[in-house]
Scaffold this motif. Structure first.
Motif, PDB file in Angstrom:
ATOM      1  N   TYR A  96       0.837  -1.202   0.000  1.00 26.64           N
ATOM      2  CA  TYR A  96       0.000   0.000   0.000  1.00 26.64           C
ATOM      3  C   TYR A  96       0.877   1.260   0.000  1.00 26.64           C
ATOM      4  O   TYR A  96       0.619   2.195  -0.756  1.00 26.64           O
ATOM      5  N   ILE A  97       1.911   1.269   0.846  1.00 32.88           N
ATOM      6  CA  ILE A  97       2.812   2.431   0.883  1.00 32.88           C
ATOM      7  C   ILE A  97       3.495   2.617  -0.465  1.00 32.88           C
ATOM      8  O   ILE A  97       3.604   3.748  -0.980  1.00 32.88           O
ATOM      9  N   GLN A  98       3.953   1.527  -1.068  1.00 28.09           N
ATOM     10  CA  GLN A  98       4.601   1.627  -2.378  1.00 28.09           C
ATOM     11  C   GLN A  98       3.636   2.162  -3.423  1.00 28.09           C
ATOM     12  O   GLN A  98       4.001   3.022  -4.253  1.00 28.09           O
ATOM     13  N   SER A  99       2.392   1.679  -3.405  1.00 30.14           N
ATOM     14  CA  SER A  99       1.393   2.147  -4.364  1.00 30.14           C
ATOM     15  C   SER A  99       1.114   3.630  -4.178  1.00 30.14           C
ATOM     16  O   SER A  99       1.064   4.399  -5.155  1.00 30.14           O
ATOM     17  N   MET A 100       0.922   4.057  -2.926  1.00 35.30           N
ATOM     18  CA  MET A 100       0.641   5.469  -2.671  1.00 35.30           C
ATOM     19  C   MET A 100       1.843   6.343  -3.025  1.00 35.30           C
ATOM     20  O   MET A 100       1.690   7.456  -3.529  1.00 35.30           O
ATOM     21  N   PHE A 101       3.035   5.839  -2.782  1.00 37.64           N
ATOM     22  CA  PHE A 101       4.249   6.593  -3.113  1.00 37.64           C
ATOM     23  C   PHE A 101       4.294   6.888  -4.612  1.00 37.64           C
ATOM     24  O   PHE A 101       4.536   8.022  -5.032  1.00 37.64           O
ATOM     25  N   ILE A 102       4.037   5.868  -5.423  1.00 42.31           N
ATOM     26  CA  ILE A 102       4.115   6.041  -6.874  1.00 42.31           C
ATOM     27  C   ILE A 102       2.939   6.860  -7.396  1.00 42.31           C
ATOM     28  O   ILE A 102       3.112   7.813  -8.170  1.00 42.31           O
ATOM     29  N   LEU A 103       1.729   6.508  -6.981  1.00 45.68           N
ATOM     30  CA  LEU A 103       0.532   7.181  -7.508  1.00 45.68           C
ATOM     31  C   LEU A 103       0.482   8.646  -7.087  1.00 45.68           C
ATOM     32  O   LEU A 103       0.145   9.521  -7.895  1.00 45.68           O
ATOM     33  N   CYS A 104       0.804   8.910  -5.812  1.00 42.32           N
ATOM     34  CA  CYS A 104       0.799  10.303  -5.346  1.00 42.32           C
ATOM     35  C   CYS A 104       1.872  11.129  -6.044  1.00 42.32           C
ATOM     36  O   CYS A 104       1.654  12.305  -6.352  1.00 42.32           O
ATOM     37  N   THR A 105       3.033  10.533  -6.296  1.00 42.33           N
ATOM     38  CA  THR A 105       4.089  11.256  -7.006  1.00 42.33           C
ATOM     39  C   THR A 105       3.650  11.629  -8.414  1.00 42.33           C
ATOM     40  O   THR A 105       3.875  12.758  -8.876  1.00 42.33           O
ATOM     41  N   LEU A 106       3.004  10.703  -9.105  1.00 45.16           N
ATOM     42  CA  LEU A 106       2.516  11.000 -10.453  1.00 45.16           C
ATOM     43  C   LEU A 106       1.467  12.115 -10.429  1.00 45.16           C
ATOM     44  O   LEU A 106       1.487  13.010 -11.289  1.00 45.16           O
ATOM     45  N   LEU A 107       0.574  12.074  -9.453  1.00 47.29           N
ATOM     46  CA  LEU A 107      -0.447  13.119  -9.357  1.00 47.29           C
ATOM     47  C   LEU A 107       0.178  14.466  -8.997  1.00 47.29           C
ATOM     48  O   LEU A 107      -0.243  15.518  -9.506  1.00 47.29           O
ATOM     49  N   GLU A 108       1.181  14.460  -8.130  1.00 46.05           N
ATOM     50  CA  GLU A 108       1.864  15.705  -7.766  1.00 46.05           C
ATOM     51  C   GLU A 108       2.601  16.304  -8.964  1.00 46.05           C
ATOM     52  O   GLU A 108       2.600  17.536  -9.147  1.00 46.05           O
ATOM     53  N   ILE A 109       3.217  15.469  -9.786  1.00 48.29           N
ATOM     54  CA  ILE A 109       3.887  15.974 -10.987  1.00 48.29           C
ATOM     55  C   ILE A 109       2.859  16.570 -11.945  1.00 48.29           C
ATOM     56  O   ILE A 109       3.106  17.619 -12.573  1.00 48.29           O
TER      57      ILE A 109
END
Length: 332
Positions: A96-109
């Motif tokens: 879950y942490i890995q998924s949120m790390f990647i997905l949130c980073t993409l949304l922030e970019i």
């Protein structure tokens, strides 16, 4: 009167990921807060994304809190949210942490690209905020409210202090609100399993087993001991004990729900078997030979999604009555 025996589950028992995550976040955050000259290495701009020598900042900036207040509140929240690791297991929690790390980073970019048009050079320092805020979706949906009270018409519960710490992080800086919204939005989409998000970034079992045998053996916490523990004499001790009891309540609720589902399935199965036996005895008592069911009735029930063997058995029990056979099949 003897004091009740309580299970002391304070600390990081069965939460090795949380135990490792806290120093990974705390150490670089402390270095950053005491060494302001390093701040450029923990933020990035749109130009840095295309620079192969600076693109690593996208990763480094996600592993820190840029302010001491954020750091203190964030570490406390990570410690509280370890209950989700105990409940789901370390592999699912880390996935879950890995998924949120990647997905949130993409949304922030994506947000950086959109907002870049209104600024000459916008720098982004998201920190660990979005990943941390995504846990509030789980916290709101899965953790029950206890010890509810009302002060001046405002409801308070055992969850209120956790929400207050989250709001402290959100409103410390204007940009924190943007990153927090990104995390909450991704937490909601992940919970709804939008476009099958829950299966995108799962950690393979082979990798989880290898890490558990190597790094896990080093950071693993010993099992708790049963202690004769009186009720806490201070507010802090009482609050901590309530959090520990809340974790136990969540685990017991999950186990009870599983047992109830198993009991319901077993009861429906037994009821169907009783109906089948009753139908067989009634046919025997009538003494009339059982007529084979018409093929059109069989096809009608098969098209509803039932197997041919179940359809034939149900029709033989209810003397080829399609309506009764349908009711019998739906009870399984």
């Amino acid at each position: 009167m003897p004091r009740p025996i309580q299970l002391n589950i304070q600390g990081f028992y069965k939460t090795p990921v949380s135990k490792v995550l806290m120093p990974i976040i705390a150490i670089p955050s402390l270095i950053l807060n005491f060494t302001p000259t390093l701040r450029p290495f923990f933020l990035y701009s749109l130009e840095d994304l295309t620079n192969p020598y600076k693109v690593w900042r996208v990763l480094s900036c996600k592993l820190v809190f840029h302010h001491t207040t954020d750091l203190v509140c964030g570490l406390i929240l990570i410690y509280y949210f370890r209950i989700f690791e105990r409940r789901a297991g370390s592999r699912k929690f880390c996935s879950y942490i890995q998924s949120m790390f990647i997905l949130c980073t993409l949304l922030e970019i994506f947000c950086l690209v959109v907002m870049q048009h209104g600024f000459e050079k916008l720098t982004w320092k998201p920190g660990f905020h979005s990943v941390l805020m995504s846990f509030f979706v789980k916290f709101y949906m899965d953790v029950p409210r206890t010890n509810a009270a009302s002060i001046c018409g405002i409801p308070f519960s055992s969850k209120s202090i956790t929400y207050f710490m989250g709001l402290q992080i959100v409103f410390l800086e204007p940009m924190n609100a943007i990153f927090s919204v990104c995390g909450i939005l991704m937490g909601i989409l992940y919970r709804l399993n939008f476009i099958n998000l829950q299966n995108w970034f799962n950690i393979p079992e082979s990798v989880a087993d290898f890490v558990s045998r190597t790094i896990g053996a080093i950071v693993r916490t010993k099992p708790p001991q049963r202690l004769l523990q009186p009720m806490g004499a201070t507010r802090e001790i009482q609050r901590q004990q309530r959090m520990e009891l809340l974790e136990q309540e969540m685990l017991l609720t999950q186990a009870q729900g599983f047992l109830n589902r198993q009991h319901s399935i077993r009861r429906r199965h037994n009821a169907r078997q009783d109906q089948i036996q009753t139908g067989i005895h009634m046919n025997r008592d009538n003494g009339a030979p059982q007529q084979p069911p018409a093929e059109d009735k069989i096809v009608q029930l098969i098209e509803m999604g039932f197997s041919r063997s179940d359809v034939l058995q149900a029709l033989s029990v209810v003397n080829n009555d399609v309506t009764m056979a349908t009711n019998l099949l739906l009870q399984e």
